[in-house]
Design an enzyme around this catalytic site. Structure first.
Site, PDB file in Angstrom:
ATOM      1  CE  LYS A 118      -6.199   6.146  -6.348  1.00 13.79           C
ATOM      2  NZ  LYS A 118      -7.145   6.131  -5.223  1.00 13.79           N
ATOM      3  N   GLY A 119      -2.893   0.771  -8.934  1.00 10.40           N
ATOM      4  CA  GLY A 119      -2.351  -0.543  -8.577  1.00 10.40           C
ATOM      5  C   GLY A 119      -0.994  -0.865  -9.176  1.00 10.40           C
ATOM      6  CD  GLU A 175      -3.694  -3.082 -15.053  1.00 11.94           C
ATOM      7  OE1 GLU A 175      -3.339  -2.906 -13.871  1.00 11.94           O
ATOM      8  OE2 GLU A 175      -4.866  -2.927 -15.415  1.00 11.94           O
ATOM      9  CG  ASP A 176      -3.102  -3.840 -10.409  1.00 11.71           C
ATOM     10  OD1 ASP A 176      -3.588  -4.016 -11.548  1.00 11.71           O
ATOM     11  OD2 ASP A 176      -3.762  -3.327  -9.481  1.00 11.71           O
ATOM     12  CG  ASP A 198     -10.311 -10.238 -12.242  1.00  8.45           C
ATOM     13  OD1 ASP A 198     -10.195 -11.455 -12.071  1.00  8.45           O
ATOM     14  OD2 ASP A 198     -11.242  -9.564 -11.777  1.00  8.45           O
ATOM     15  CE  LYS A 219      -7.580 -12.304  -9.015  1.00 10.14           C
ATOM     16  NZ  LYS A 219      -8.807 -11.861  -8.360  1.00 10.14           N
ATOM     17  CG  PHE A 278     -10.203  -9.622  -3.996  1.00 10.02           C
ATOM     18  CD1 PHE A 278     -10.641  -9.124  -5.214  1.00 10.02           C
ATOM     19  CD2 PHE A 278      -9.709  -8.732  -3.052  1.00 10.02           C
ATOM     20  CE1 PHE A 278     -10.603  -7.766  -5.487  1.00 10.02           C
ATOM     21  CE2 PHE A 278      -9.672  -7.359  -3.321  1.00 10.02           C
ATOM     22  CZ  PHE A 278     -10.127  -6.896  -4.535  1.00 10.02           C
ATOM     23  CG  ASP A 335      -7.718  -1.194  -4.107  1.00  8.23           C
ATOM     24  OD1 ASP A 335      -7.489  -1.648  -5.243  1.00  8.23           O
ATOM     25  OD2 ASP A 335      -8.803  -0.666  -3.784  1.00  8.23           O
ATOM     26  NE  ARG A 366      -4.710   1.785  -4.153  1.00 12.29           N
ATOM     27  CZ  ARG A 366      -5.336   1.228  -5.196  1.00 12.29           C
ATOM     28  NH1 ARG A 366      -4.750   0.282  -5.900  1.00 12.29           N
ATOM     29  NH2 ARG A 366      -6.542   1.637  -5.542  1.00 12.29           N
TER      30      ARG A 366
HETATM   31  P1  IMP Z   1     -10.129  -6.492 -15.214  1.00 10.55           P
HETATM   32  O1  IMP Z   1     -10.595  -5.384 -16.092  1.00 10.55           O
HETATM   33  O2  IMP Z   1     -11.273  -7.347 -14.745  1.00 10.55           O
HETATM   34  O3  IMP Z   1      -9.029  -7.328 -15.801  1.00 10.55           O
HETATM   35  O4  IMP Z   1      -9.673  -5.830 -13.868  1.00 10.55           O
HETATM   36  C1  IMP Z   1      -8.423  -5.372 -13.640  1.00 10.55           C
HETATM   37  C2  IMP Z   1      -8.426  -4.498 -12.399  1.00 10.55           C
HETATM   38  O5  IMP Z   1      -9.298  -5.025 -11.379  1.00 10.55           O
HETATM   39  C3  IMP Z   1      -7.063  -4.480 -11.777  1.00 10.55           C
HETATM   40  O6  IMP Z   1      -6.265  -3.454 -12.318  1.00 10.55           O
HETATM   41  C4  IMP Z   1      -7.382  -4.296 -10.300  1.00 10.55           C
HETATM   42  O7  IMP Z   1      -7.507  -2.923 -10.003  1.00 10.55           O
HETATM   43  C5  IMP Z   1      -8.730  -4.942 -10.097  1.00 10.55           C
HETATM   44  N1  IMP Z   1      -8.598  -6.298  -9.535  1.00 10.55           N
HETATM   45  C6  IMP Z   1      -8.857  -7.472 -10.148  1.00 10.55           C
HETATM   46  N2  IMP Z   1      -8.620  -8.526  -9.348  1.00 10.55           N
HETATM   47  C7  IMP Z   1      -8.178  -7.999  -8.168  1.00 10.55           C
HETATM   48  C8  IMP Z   1      -7.733  -8.587  -6.917  1.00 10.55           C
HETATM   49  O8  IMP Z   1      -7.675  -9.811  -6.708  1.00 10.55           O
HETATM   50  N3  IMP Z   1      -7.354  -7.698  -5.961  1.00 10.55           N
HETATM   51  C9  IMP Z   1      -7.391  -6.352  -6.130  1.00 10.55           C
HETATM   52  N4  IMP Z   1      -7.777  -5.770  -7.275  1.00 10.55           N
HETATM   53  C10 IMP Z   1      -8.178  -6.576  -8.290  1.00 10.55           C
HETATM   54 MG    MG Z   2      -6.156  -1.578 -10.925  1.00  9.64          MG
END
Ligand code: IMP
Ligand code: MG
Length: 174
Positions: free
Chosen positions: A41-42, A97-98, A101, A129, A151, A158, A164
């Site tokens: 949803k992000g 994407e939002d 990470d 990040k 975070f 969220d 959100r």
């Molecule tokens: P990844 O697979 O670790 O890159 O995670 C990506 C997903 O983790 C994003 O689409 C977010 O939903 C969530 N996420 C990662 N960091 C944050 C944050 O700082 N705040 C909120 N959601 C996060």
């Molecule tokens: Mg997400």
């Protein structure tokens, strides 16, 4: 109890930067159409603001994947919760994407979507990040902001499904 949220990026800063990124996308995709894939949803708030600023022809589709539990720590497990409605064959795909990470979600998604024979796949994210990256092969084509390892919430992001709808990006103060 209400959490105290420190503003990291104001609504004005975010929107101004989205306009810059949209201008680059308009240049890069000149003469083509772009098929935006919003990651729910992000990614939804960012996708809307970005799409409104694109002047090249745009089509939209949505996908929902889960990589996180209810907390702030990655489970490392990626699952397709809602798949796309449309095929990708021959399309110029731009994933929206939002935040990137660990990169686990995107590494998996790109691999799945490549098998559907798009003309191209690029990646656009509101936040990155890089310090947290586990999947080093994930390359981001368009990044609005690179942020430190904190975070963040708001603008689609969220904490346990809350915040959100904040129009800015903030950090929950402990
Ligand atoms: P990844 O697979 O670790 O890159 O995670 C990506 C997903 O983790 C994003 O689409 C977010 O939903 C969530 N996420 C990662 N960091 C944050 C944050 O700082 N705040 C909120 N959601 C996060
Ligand atoms: Mg997400």
């Amino acid at each position: 109890m209400e959490d105290k949220i420190r503003v990291l990026l104001t609504e004005e800063e975010v929107n101004a930067r989205i306009s810059e990124i949209a201008a680059r996308i308009n240049e890069d995709y000149e003469g083509k159409s772009v098929h935006l894939i919003c990651i729910l949803k992000g990614g939804v708030f960012f996708t809307c603001e970005l799409a409104k600023r694109l002047t090249v022809p745009v089509t939209l589709d949505f996908m929902s994947v889960s990589s996180y539990g209810s907390g702030t720590v990655s489970s490392g497990v990626v699952k397709i919760v809602k798949d796309l409605d449309e095929p990708l064959e021959g399309k110029e795909v731009l994933i929206v994407e939002d935040i990137i990470d660990s990169g686990r979600t995107l590494a998996y998604l790109i691999q799945v979507l490549m098998q559907r024979n798009p003309a191209s796949i690029r990646l656009c994210t509101l936040l990155d990040k890089p310090e947290r990256r586990v999947k080093k092969q994930v390359t981001v084509d368009y990044t609005c902001f690179t942020i430190p390892d904190e975070f963040v919430v708001g603008y689609g992001l969220d904490y346990d499904q809350r915040y959100r709808n904040l129009p800015y990006i903030g950090v929950i103060e402990q």
